[in-house]
Design a protein around this motif. Sequence first.
Motif, PDB file in Angstrom:
ATOM      1  N   ALA A 114       7.876   9.020  -9.423  1.00  0.00           N
ATOM      2  CA  ALA A 114       8.443   7.683  -9.566  1.00  0.00           C
ATOM      3  C   ALA A 114       9.970   7.743  -9.608  1.00  0.00           C
ATOM      4  O   ALA A 114      10.659   6.931  -9.003  1.00  0.00           O
ATOM      5  N   LYS A 115      10.468   8.740 -10.324  1.00  0.00           N
ATOM      6  CA  LYS A 115      11.913   8.883 -10.450  1.00  0.00           C
ATOM      7  C   LYS A 115      12.559   9.060  -9.081  1.00  0.00           C
ATOM      8  O   LYS A 115      13.635   8.544  -8.803  1.00  0.00           O
ATOM      9  N   HIS A 116      11.854   9.780  -8.235  1.00  0.00           N
ATOM     10  CA  HIS A 116      12.394  10.025  -6.907  1.00  0.00           C
ATOM     11  C   HIS A 116      12.578   8.740  -6.115  1.00  0.00           C
ATOM     12  O   HIS A 116      13.409   8.657  -5.225  1.00  0.00           O
ATOM     13  N   PHE A 132       1.733   5.258 -13.096  1.00  0.00           N
ATOM     14  CA  PHE A 132       1.122   5.304 -11.774  1.00  0.00           C
ATOM     15  C   PHE A 132       1.362   3.989 -11.026  1.00  0.00           C
ATOM     16  O   PHE A 132       1.738   3.972  -9.862  1.00  0.00           O
ATOM     17  N   THR A 133       1.158   2.908 -11.755  1.00  0.00           N
ATOM     18  CA  THR A 133       1.371   1.588 -11.146  1.00  0.00           C
ATOM     19  C   THR A 133       2.826   1.431 -10.707  1.00  0.00           C
ATOM     20  O   THR A 133       3.102   0.974  -9.589  1.00  0.00           O
ATOM     21  N   ILE A 139       6.931   2.672  -4.127  1.00  0.00           N
ATOM     22  CA  ILE A 139       6.837   3.138  -2.740  1.00  0.00           C
ATOM     23  C   ILE A 139       6.336   2.053  -1.808  1.00  0.00           C
ATOM     24  O   ILE A 139       6.633   2.059  -0.621  1.00  0.00           O
ATOM     25  N   ASP A 140       5.593   1.104  -2.360  1.00  0.00           N
ATOM     26  CA  ASP A 140       5.006   0.106  -1.485  1.00  0.00           C
ATOM     27  C   ASP A 140       5.986  -1.009  -1.119  1.00  0.00           C
ATOM     28  O   ASP A 140       5.643  -1.926  -0.392  1.00  0.00           O
ATOM     29  N   ASN A 171      -3.942   5.454  -1.086  1.00  0.00           N
ATOM     30  CA  ASN A 171      -3.696   4.676   0.123  1.00  0.00           C
ATOM     31  C   ASN A 171      -4.467   3.353   0.157  1.00  0.00           C
ATOM     32  O   ASN A 171      -4.015   2.395   0.772  1.00  0.00           O
ATOM     33  N   THR A 172      -5.599   3.322  -0.537  1.00  0.00           N
ATOM     34  CA  THR A 172      -6.383   2.088  -0.523  1.00  0.00           C
ATOM     35  C   THR A 172      -5.664   0.953  -1.251  1.00  0.00           C
ATOM     36  O   THR A 172      -5.945  -0.208  -1.017  1.00  0.00           O
ATOM     37  N   ASP A 173      -4.732   1.316  -2.150  1.00  0.00           N
ATOM     38  CA  ASP A 173      -4.015   0.282  -2.897  1.00  0.00           C
ATOM     39  C   ASP A 173      -2.685  -0.108  -2.254  1.00  0.00           C
ATOM     40  O   ASP A 173      -1.991  -0.975  -2.752  1.00  0.00           O
ATOM     41  N   LEU A 174      -2.338   0.596  -1.191  1.00  0.00           N
ATOM     42  CA  LEU A 174      -1.006   0.382  -0.632  1.00  0.00           C
ATOM     43  C   LEU A 174      -1.070  -0.469   0.633  1.00  0.00           C
ATOM     44  O   LEU A 174      -1.954  -0.294   1.474  1.00  0.00           O
ATOM     45  N   LYS A 175      -0.104  -1.381   0.755  1.00  0.00           N
ATOM     46  CA  LYS A 175      -0.077  -2.232   1.943  1.00  0.00           C
ATOM     47  C   LYS A 175       0.871  -1.673   2.991  1.00  0.00           C
ATOM     48  O   LYS A 175       0.584  -1.691   4.176  1.00  0.00           O
ATOM     49  N   ASN A 176       2.013  -1.192   2.515  1.00  0.00           N
ATOM     50  CA  ASN A 176       3.043  -0.772   3.459  1.00  0.00           C
ATOM     51  C   ASN A 176       3.169   0.750   3.578  1.00  0.00           C
ATOM     52  O   ASN A 176       3.227   1.292   4.661  1.00  0.00           O
ATOM     53  N   ALA A 177       3.219   1.368   2.427  1.00  0.00           N
ATOM     54  CA  ALA A 177       3.483   2.801   2.439  1.00  0.00           C
ATOM     55  C   ALA A 177       2.210   3.602   2.712  1.00  0.00           C
ATOM     56  O   ALA A 177       1.098   3.117   2.532  1.00  0.00           O
ATOM     57  N   LYS A 178       2.397   4.821   3.174  1.00  0.00           N
ATOM     58  CA  LYS A 178       1.269   5.742   3.364  1.00  0.00           C
ATOM     59  C   LYS A 178       1.624   7.053   2.687  1.00  0.00           C
ATOM     60  O   LYS A 178       2.755   7.526   2.795  1.00  0.00           O
TER      61      LYS A 178
END
Length: 411
Positions: A114-116, A132-133, A139-140, A171-178
Amino acid sequence: MENKSLDGLFEDLLQNESLFKNKEVLRPSYTPASLPHRTEQVNTLATILVSALRGDTPSNILIYGKTGTGKTAVARYVGIELERKSDDISIDCSVLYLNCEVIDTQYRLLANLAKHFGEDIPMTGWPTDQVFTKFKEAIDSKKQVIIIILDEIDKLVKKGDDVLYNLSRINTDLKNAKVSMIGISNDLKFTEFLDPRVKSSLGEEEIIFPPYDAEQISDILRQRASIAYKEEVLDEMVIPLCSAFAAQEHGDARRALDLLRVAGELAERENEANVGEVHVRMAQEKIEIDRIVEVVRTLPTQSKLALYSVMLLRNNGHRNVTTGEVYNVYRQLCVNVDMDILTQRRVTDLISELDMLGILNAVVVSKGRYGRTKEIVLSVPIESTRRVLLEDYRLGMLAGFKPVITAQMHL
DNA sequence: CCTCCACCGGAACGTGAGGAGT
DNA sequence: ACTCCTCACGTTCCGGTGGAGG
């Protein structure tokens, strides 16, 4: 002894010209510009990761291989190239490298990730799922491909595989990022402890790194030596010898590079203009002693006491020490340093552990009428080991202690 | 060939620390 | 805050054993 002025001290040392041009090249953290004898692995890895450049999610990858087979170097190398290429073609793609030996809990791993991405997360305190959230949100926020390299992933698994489970289905929770992951392990069997779901998702692709042989190590060393050392300072036999030593050590290229570096440092210390065969042999010895000293230093006190018992007996002229004798001396030591006396059963286990660590050699022999026992021989240099043992604050008071050694019934 | 020494080493169990779940 | 679980470390108990000496 001659007194030198203070600025003379470094003056003199600086005047000894260094044999190195760039010593960093010989350290394990260095990622070289090309990787001899690993083209196959580099290509495989690149083939899998290209999809990132097309904006797709690359398969997750597991990389196996023993220490010093180039796993980390290949992963980082391909990672760097991938980022470079993605820059060229304006695809948002980043590669993160995390070593799980350092970052060894779920929380720290997530906090680091997350920090990154600019999230500020306290070192401790938050619930793990909240971190995590946060990470997911971070990223998303834009379209991008993220590749996470988890080095020494087996260390992480030992503390639970939930993070891996969560990450593998992120990935199932992400819309934009992979997100895709590369796990690096030197333990071939570590997936056995894995949740089957994690196992199948993480190991979509597997790449195995075989050990190098002596020839291949030579090539690697030659390549690095030409950058690391000045011209003509290495004697002809230096590289072949380093390679040979390292090849015995299951083809560990890291070991070879260590040898090459330490040999140079030793030669430098002796003000030699060249690195010779002697220095390689000295380096081999130094590395081995350093290893042993480190192992002995970090031994639990009870094991130290057992080991010290063996040393006292050996000093007393016993060539082959037996378990019973060790136990007798051990008990006296315990009384002297005010430690609990463990049972003989336990002490035999401690001795077996020391055997496994290569500090001792314990062989079961039968002395017929006089029973069956382990014969124990030290396989470490006595003086340096003794010094390390006495550094322990509890063992320190044993300096000069003479055990009562009961007369042997039989010789 | 049998005995019997002085341990080996497997198995089951006890304990306390530390982590996860609730 | 609480229980539950795991894990490392130790203990107890005990059957097993290679071979010198009888």
